[in-house]
Write an enzyme that holds these catalytic residues in place. Sequence first.
Site, PDB file in Angstrom:
ATOM      1  N   SER A 213       0.836  -1.198   0.000  1.00 17.39           N
ATOM      2  CA  SER A 213       0.000   0.000   0.000  1.00 17.39           C
ATOM      3  C   SER A 213       0.877   1.257   0.000  1.00 17.39           C
ATOM      4  CB  SER A 213      -0.943  -0.045   1.203  1.00 17.39           C
ATOM      5  OG  SER A 213      -1.930   0.945   1.112  1.00 17.39           O
ATOM      6  N   ASP A 301      -9.472  -5.776  -4.582  1.00 14.29           N
ATOM      7  CA  ASP A 301      -8.889  -4.692  -3.778  1.00 14.29           C
ATOM      8  C   ASP A 301      -9.800  -3.470  -3.862  1.00 14.29           C
ATOM      9  OD1 ASP A 301      -7.316  -2.443  -2.877  1.00 14.29           O
ATOM     10  OD2 ASP A 301      -5.533  -3.692  -3.110  1.00 14.29           O
ATOM     11  N   HIS A 338      -7.714  -5.532   0.410  1.00 15.00           N
ATOM     12  CA  HIS A 338      -6.435  -4.814   0.332  1.00 15.00           C
ATOM     13  C   HIS A 338      -5.352  -5.410   1.232  1.00 15.00           C
ATOM     14  CE1 HIS A 338      -4.016  -1.376  -0.841  1.00 15.00           C
ATOM     15  NE2 HIS A 338      -3.801  -1.039   0.415  1.00 15.00           N
TER      16      HIS A 338
END
Length: 358
Positions: A213, A301, A338
Amino acid sequence: MKRRDVKQNEPSSDNSGVQRTSKSKKKEGTRSPQSQGWLKKGLLAFFVILVVVPFSVKMLPELIQHFVYTHRIRLPFFVDLSRPADFSLNHTINVYLTSEEGISLGVWHTVPESRWKEAQGKDLAWYQNTLSDGSPVFIYLHGNTGTRAAPHRVGVAKILSALGYHVLMPDYRGFGDSTGEPTESGLTTDALCVYNWVKERSGNSLVIIWGHSLGTGVATNTADKLLEQGVVFDGVILEGAFNTVRQNIPPFNPFAWRYWKFPGLGYLYRAPWEDYKFVFPTEENLKKMRSPILFLHSEDDHLVPIEVAQQTYKVAARAQNTERVKLVTFERSLGYLHNGLYRDPRLPEIIKRFVKSL
């Protein structure tokens, strides 16, 4: 004879007269409730215009910074980050590195699982010496919430350790028990600090960067800085990689879900990325990188759409080739979103193949 009530014998006109006089004086000496209400509203509006609005304009950029880097949200709550054994990492030591003057970084170093018995009771010197044992070393750069104790991060550390790798997992400045306030340049400096510390102790061992991320932006920024010195990462894994070029329209920007959740705020203030306070030019960095890269991405995601990941992969593959740059996706039906890729049973073999290719 009946006893008369004195009060009944008092002239009623005197009482009523006095009462009427008292009421008339009260009316003459005070304002009506309606006029008092307008006065209060006027004073409140005056206060808002002169005090609250200028204060908001001054402070909002800093408040937005805290929403982007939600380092103040330290999950899980009430944990002692100096005790990694509390998270079943009983072959891990907690260390503090000085990134720059006044900045202390909390870092976990987990040795390969095969050495967990040997690691019991060992000090920092022993852990440092193990970095040169020939086992690959991973530096894990996490996302923009929580600390190194988050369950999915601990899960990644356990997987890598089980595969026979070292894992260095820092909290950026301002995150966890690290000091300072987070900025883009500051996070890059922190990553460089950890990388240089590892390289000084790891001999000829492979050093691989795993960014997740926000950490993918930090990883590519760090790679770009090292390229200026002629240094290339041995390998890079980018999990859930965002792309500010492909995600420049809310709500697709990875930081927008922190900012635009306040209805109407976007009509009053510019988004923080419009002021280039947070750049993370991942796509431009990828065009210059020469490290083998493995992209990992879940099709469901919810923060970085799979289409963005595919576009980012193509940019990196064109800059090198499809032998050195790989993309592995995980089916939407698995529900990893995610943060959940560490739960996939295929992941250890995917990582092992990537490491062997380096």
